[in-house]
Write a protein that holds these residues in place. Structure first.
Motif, short mmCIF file in Angstrom:
data_model
loop_
_atom_site.label_atom_id
_atom_site.label_comp_id
_atom_site.label_asym_id
_atom_site.label_seq_id
_atom_site.Cartn_x
_atom_site.Cartn_y
_atom_site.Cartn_z
N GLN A 191 0.85 -1.27 0.03
CA GLN A 191 0.18 0.00 0.01
C GLN A 191 0.81 1.35 0.04
O GLN A 191 2.02 1.26 0.61
CB GLN A 191 -0.83 -0.11 1.23
N LEU A 192 0.44 2.40 -0.77
CA LEU A 192 1.10 3.43 -0.79
C LEU A 192 1.67 3.91 0.55
O LEU A 192 0.83 4.02 1.60
CB LEU A 192 0.42 4.63 -1.39
N ALA A 193 2.92 4.35 0.66
CA ALA A 193 3.53 4.91 1.81
C ALA A 193 3.21 6.30 2.22
O ALA A 193 2.65 7.02 1.39
CB ALA A 193 5.02 4.79 1.75
N ASP A 224 10.21 11.78 -0.68
CA ASP A 224 10.55 10.67 -1.46
C ASP A 224 9.61 9.66 -1.44
O ASP A 224 9.08 9.09 -0.54
CB ASP A 224 11.96 9.99 -0.92
N ILE A 225 9.02 9.46 -2.54
CA ILE A 225 7.77 8.66 -2.88
C ILE A 225 8.21 7.27 -2.49
O ILE A 225 7.14 6.38 -2.30
CB ILE A 225 7.31 8.74 -4.27
N ALA A 274 -4.81 10.80 5.13
CA ALA A 274 -4.22 12.24 4.64
C ALA A 274 -2.76 11.64 3.59
O ALA A 274 -2.63 10.47 3.55
CB ALA A 274 -3.43 12.95 5.73
N ASP A 275 -2.39 12.45 3.02
CA ASP A 275 -1.07 12.08 2.45
C ASP A 275 0.02 11.60 3.15
O ASP A 275 0.57 10.60 2.81
CB ASP A 275 -0.53 13.47 1.31
N ASN A 276 0.34 12.31 3.99
CA ASN A 276 1.43 11.96 4.94
C ASN A 276 1.00 12.05 6.33
O ASN A 276 0.98 13.15 7.15
CB ASN A 276 2.86 12.85 4.54
#
Length: 185
Positions: free
Chosen positions: A7-9, A52-53, A162-164
């Motif tokens: 899953q996206l970090a 950093d993605i 949230a994004d981050n």
């Protein structure tokens, strides 16, 4: 054919207030793929960086994928492959009780207070919430109670939406809780 994915970090600038997030919606879409047979998802919400993605901690990501394969593909039922996963929501007074599966014997807060939870009323305006583990006698917690004085009649909760996100809910096996929302707004 077994298919395990990450899953996206967490990525980008951390939001100061809860709100909509296309990154969180994409994570939710990834989690929906778990309805397909022979799939497993490694949550990486705690190993990313704002700038950093690609998470630099490849070892944690690889271990989590290996745990998924051991449990789901190779049938090791004794392997805890997932962090806490949202199970149910119930309201009690002005608080929401959020129950989780995959707790490995109990929920864990990594830090002094739980973070990453937001609540909203019928007006659909999310605010940061106070959250705490609900203790059960003789067993680890599988529930978080969430509330905010700014939302006297809560109807929905989001975690790590949230994004981050700044979030710190884990299970006793050291795996992070998967981001989720209880609303469909």
């Amino acid at each position: 054919l077994p298919f395990h994915f990450v899953q996206l970090a967490n990525f980008r600038v951390a939001a100061s207030e809860p709100g909509d997030s296309q990154w969180a919606e994409l994570r939710e879409a990834q989690a929906m793929a778990l309805a397909l047979p022979e799939t497993g998802m490694a949550v990486a919400i705690d190993v990313g960086q704002a700038d950093d993605i690609h998470p630099r901690n490849k070892q944690a990501v690889g271990l989590r994928l290996a745990l998924q394969a051991l449990r789901r593909t190779y049938g090791h039922a004794d392997v805890m492959a997932s962090g806490p996963v949202f199970r149910a929501l119930r309201r009690e007074g002005n608080a929401l009780h959020v129950a989780f599966d995959e707790t490995a014997g109990g929920l864990v807060c990594r830090g002094t207070t739980l973070t990453g939870f937001a609540v909203a009323g019928a007006d659909r305006k999310f605010v940061w919430a106070e959250a705490g583990l609900v203790s059960r006698s003789g067993a680890g917690s599988d529930t978080v109670v969430v509330s905010s004085p700014r939302v006297p009649d809560p109807v929905a909760v989001r975690y790590a939406w949230a994004d981050n996100p700044v979030c710190n809910l884990f299970n006793a096996a050291g795996l992070p809780a998967a981001p989720f929302r209880t609303d469909t707004w």
